[in-house]
Design an enzyme around this catalytic site. Structure first.
Site, PDB file in Angstrom:
ATOM      1  N   LEU A  10       0.996  -1.199  -0.139  1.00 51.75           N
ATOM      2  CA  LEU A  10       0.030  -0.089  -0.095  1.00 51.75           C
ATOM      3  C   LEU A  10       0.799   1.335  -0.150  1.00 51.75           C
ATOM      4  O   LEU A  10       1.643   1.477   1.049  1.00 51.75           O
ATOM      5  CB  LEU A  10      -1.082  -0.069   1.148  1.00 51.75           C
ATOM      6  CG  LEU A  10      -2.169  -0.780   1.105  1.00 51.75           C
ATOM      7  CD1 LEU A  10      -2.836  -0.698   2.606  1.00 51.75           C
ATOM      8  CD2 LEU A  10      -2.915  -0.548  -0.005  1.00 51.75           C
ATOM      9  N   SER A  11       0.973   2.052  -1.066  1.00 52.43           N
ATOM     10  CA  SER A  11       1.711   3.347  -1.242  1.00 52.43           C
ATOM     11  C   SER A  11       1.107   4.562  -0.733  1.00 52.43           C
ATOM     12  O   SER A  11       1.791   5.464  -0.591  1.00 52.43           O
ATOM     13  CB  SER A  11       2.062   3.232  -2.597  1.00 52.43           C
ATOM     14  OG  SER A  11       1.106   3.762  -3.405  1.00 52.43           O
ATOM     15  N   GLY A  12      -0.051   4.359  -0.659  1.00 56.50           N
ATOM     16  CA  GLY A  12      -0.842   5.579  -0.235  1.00 56.50           C
ATOM     17  C   GLY A  12      -1.525   6.256  -1.321  1.00 56.50           C
ATOM     18  O   GLY A  12      -2.360   7.038  -1.497  1.00 56.50           O
ATOM     19  N   SER A  16      -2.696   1.013  -5.669  1.00 58.29           N
ATOM     20  CA  SER A  16      -2.685  -0.078  -4.817  1.00 58.29           C
ATOM     21  C   SER A  16      -3.766  -0.025  -3.850  1.00 58.29           C
ATOM     22  O   SER A  16      -4.131  -1.373  -3.053  1.00 58.29           O
ATOM     23  CB  SER A  16      -1.365   0.137  -3.848  1.00 58.29           C
ATOM     24  OG  SER A  16      -1.485   1.437  -3.144  1.00 58.29           O
ATOM     25  N   MET A  35       5.774   0.498   2.635  1.00 60.41           N
ATOM     26  CA  MET A  35       7.310   0.578   2.551  1.00 60.41           C
ATOM     27  C   MET A  35       7.842   2.076   2.600  1.00 60.41           C
ATOM     28  O   MET A  35       7.640   2.746   1.892  1.00 60.41           O
ATOM     29  CB  MET A  35       7.578  -0.121   1.243  1.00 60.41           C
ATOM     30  CG  MET A  35       7.506  -1.597   1.201  1.00 60.41           C
ATOM     31  SD  MET A  35       7.898  -2.234  -0.351  1.00 60.41           S
ATOM     32  CE  MET A  35       6.590  -1.827  -1.364  1.00 60.41           C
ATOM     33  N   CYS A 100      14.525  -0.126  -8.242  1.00 65.32           N
ATOM     34  CA  CYS A 100      13.885  -0.230  -7.145  1.00 65.32           C
ATOM     35  C   CYS A 100      12.706  -1.550  -7.076  1.00 65.32           C
ATOM     36  O   CYS A 100      12.678  -2.148  -5.974  1.00 65.32           O
ATOM     37  CB  CYS A 100      13.049   1.002  -6.917  1.00 65.32           C
ATOM     38  SG  CYS A 100      12.162   1.176  -5.370  1.00 65.32           S
ATOM     39  N   GLY A 124       0.248  -2.062  -6.850  1.00 63.26           N
ATOM     40  CA  GLY A 124      -0.647  -1.325  -7.701  1.00 63.26           C
ATOM     41  C   GLY A 124      -0.213  -1.283  -9.221  1.00 63.26           C
ATOM     42  O   GLY A 124      -0.647  -0.295  -9.813  1.00 63.26           O
ATOM     43  N   CYS A 223      11.249   7.411  -7.595  1.00 61.35           N
ATOM     44  CA  CYS A 223      10.775   6.601  -6.608  1.00 61.35           C
ATOM     45  C   CYS A 223      11.035   7.189  -4.994  1.00 61.35           C
ATOM     46  O   CYS A 223      10.127   7.116  -4.191  1.00 61.35           O
ATOM     47  CB  CYS A 223      10.967   5.063  -6.798  1.00 61.35           C
ATOM     48  SG  CYS A 223      12.797   5.008  -6.744  1.00 61.35           S
TER      49      CYS A 223
END
Length: 395
Positions: A10-12, A16, A35, A100, A124, A223
């Site tokens: 979950l990246s925000g 995702s 992360m 990455c 995502g 990133c």
């Protein structure tokens, strides 16, 4: 695929978030994992990790799943950022998002997820995974994926065939370019839930579900750098060694601040205006735009040319090394398609593999501003085959 524990990165962001919701709807036991990969400047105005975590936590709350916060900053600095700086110092322009994905999102994250008892991980990304059965007619059902961290190509095949990385169905959002270094072991454990959807449908779903990130702007920054001015960021880490800016006639037009701060094809931020003299400069008129065309590290000289179509910006042959093939083996020599930068249509080419993980591509049409350090990624239709790091070009 049977019901199992799936750990979602979950990246925000909205992609995702919808991925997690889709998996929950399919009946999986879903766990969110945020992360944190960069912590040098948490208080900086451009660092959004704190807000991104709050957004990810809000999404987890709405969906009804647990979320864990994990810090991979040390791994990121060692495996990605150090290589990023080495490439810039060597005069190349690296693609940290590719590294990455290979080193953090599908290695450190995957290993952590397996320790949490995950059967699969999900992100995502706009891409798809297709499993090709080992034998014609063999059902494409669940298989034993224990000890995936050590799963090699042979074991994947024994377990039920091989895995292909496909482009996302939304061509404008396809991210397979950034995923081309993934292995069979990684793909065997990975789900891309939004890869089957157009971005418009993802946004619409997020709004219907009531996710707090439904209208959140997509992140466009590198990133770990985020949206900050790129040269300002590099200033902290790279040495400044000014030198001359020259054109294709050898005229000195100005002074650069350091070769590391420029990339081939760059138009803005070069720091020169038009050069007035009798006659018309090759490639355009007095006020035709200037583009970065070459770097001479030995002489610390930056070369620029006028006009988008200048011959110095065109390459028909591209050489790459550090190859990584998704099947585990190089494709057969012959006609394929490739991208030498992300925002580019597939271009017809002929592949000629060389020894030691190197290969060459001969394009039917000249490619513009092919940049050493970037990735050359090969495709056979919708299937991403893998690729390598661009080492050199010729007209």
């Amino acid at each position: 695929m049977g019901k199992q524990r799936v750990v979602v990165g979950l990246s925000g962001g909205v992609d995702s978030a919808v991925s997690a919701w889709l998996l929950k709807q399919q009946g999986h036991e879903v766990v969110g994992l945020f992360m944190k990969n960069w912590e040098d400047d948490d208080d900086d105005e451009y660092c959004s990790s704190r807000q991104d975590f709050l957004d990810a936590a809000s999404v987890a709350d709405v969906i009804g799943i647990e979320i864990e916060h994990v810090n991979f900053a040390a791994e990121y600095r060692d495996r990605v950022f150090a290589e990023f700086l080495r490439e810039y110092e060597a005069g190349r322009t690296p693609n940290p998002d590719v590294l990455c994905n290979a080193e953090i999102k599908f290695k450190a994250f995957l290993d952590h997820a397996l320790r949490l008892g995950a059967g699969k991980i999900a992100t995502g990304h706009y891409a798809r995974v297709r499993r090709v059965p080992a034998h014609p007619g063999m059902p494409d059902g669940p298989h034993d994926e224990s000890s995936a961290g050590a799963l090699d190509r042979a074991r994947v095949r024994e377990a039920g065939g091989r895995f292909e990385l496909l482009k996302g169905l939304d061509a404008s959002k396809d991210q397979s370019y950034f995923l081309h270094r993934l292995t069979q072991a990684q793909l065997s454990r990975t789900l891309f839930p939004v890869g089957e959807l157009p971005k418009t449908a993802v946004r619409r779903l997020a709004a219907e579900i009531g996710l707090p990130v439904a209208a959140k702007k997509d992140s466009t920054g590198i990133c770990f750098i985020g949206e900050r001015p790129f040269r300002e960021f590099l200033n902290r880490y790279l040495a400044h060694t000014p030198g001359p800016i020259r054109d294709d006639r050898g005229r000195t037009l100005g002074e650069h601040v350091g070769l590391s701060f420029y990339t081939l094809g760059q138009r803005k931020g070069i720091g020169i205006g038009g050069v007035k003299e009798r006659g018309v400069p090759r490639g355009g008129g007095e006020h035709a735009p200037w583009f970065v065309a070459r770097k001479d590290l030995e002489r610390n000289t930056l070369y620029v040319v006028q006009g988008h179509d200048h011959p110095w910006l065109q390459s028909q042959r591209v050489e790459a090394d550090d190859a990584s093939w998704i099947s585990g083996e190089p494709p057969a020599p012959g006609a394929l398609a490739a991208k030498t930068r992300y925002r580019q249509s597939d271009a017809a080419c002929v592949l000629a593999p060389n020894a030691n993980g190197a290969f060459a591509l001969e394009f039917g049409e000249p490619q513009w501003a092919v940049t050493p350090g970037q990735s050359a990624v090969l495709y056979d239709g919708e299937v991403c085959l893998g690729g390598g790091v661009i080492a050199g070009t010729s007209i």
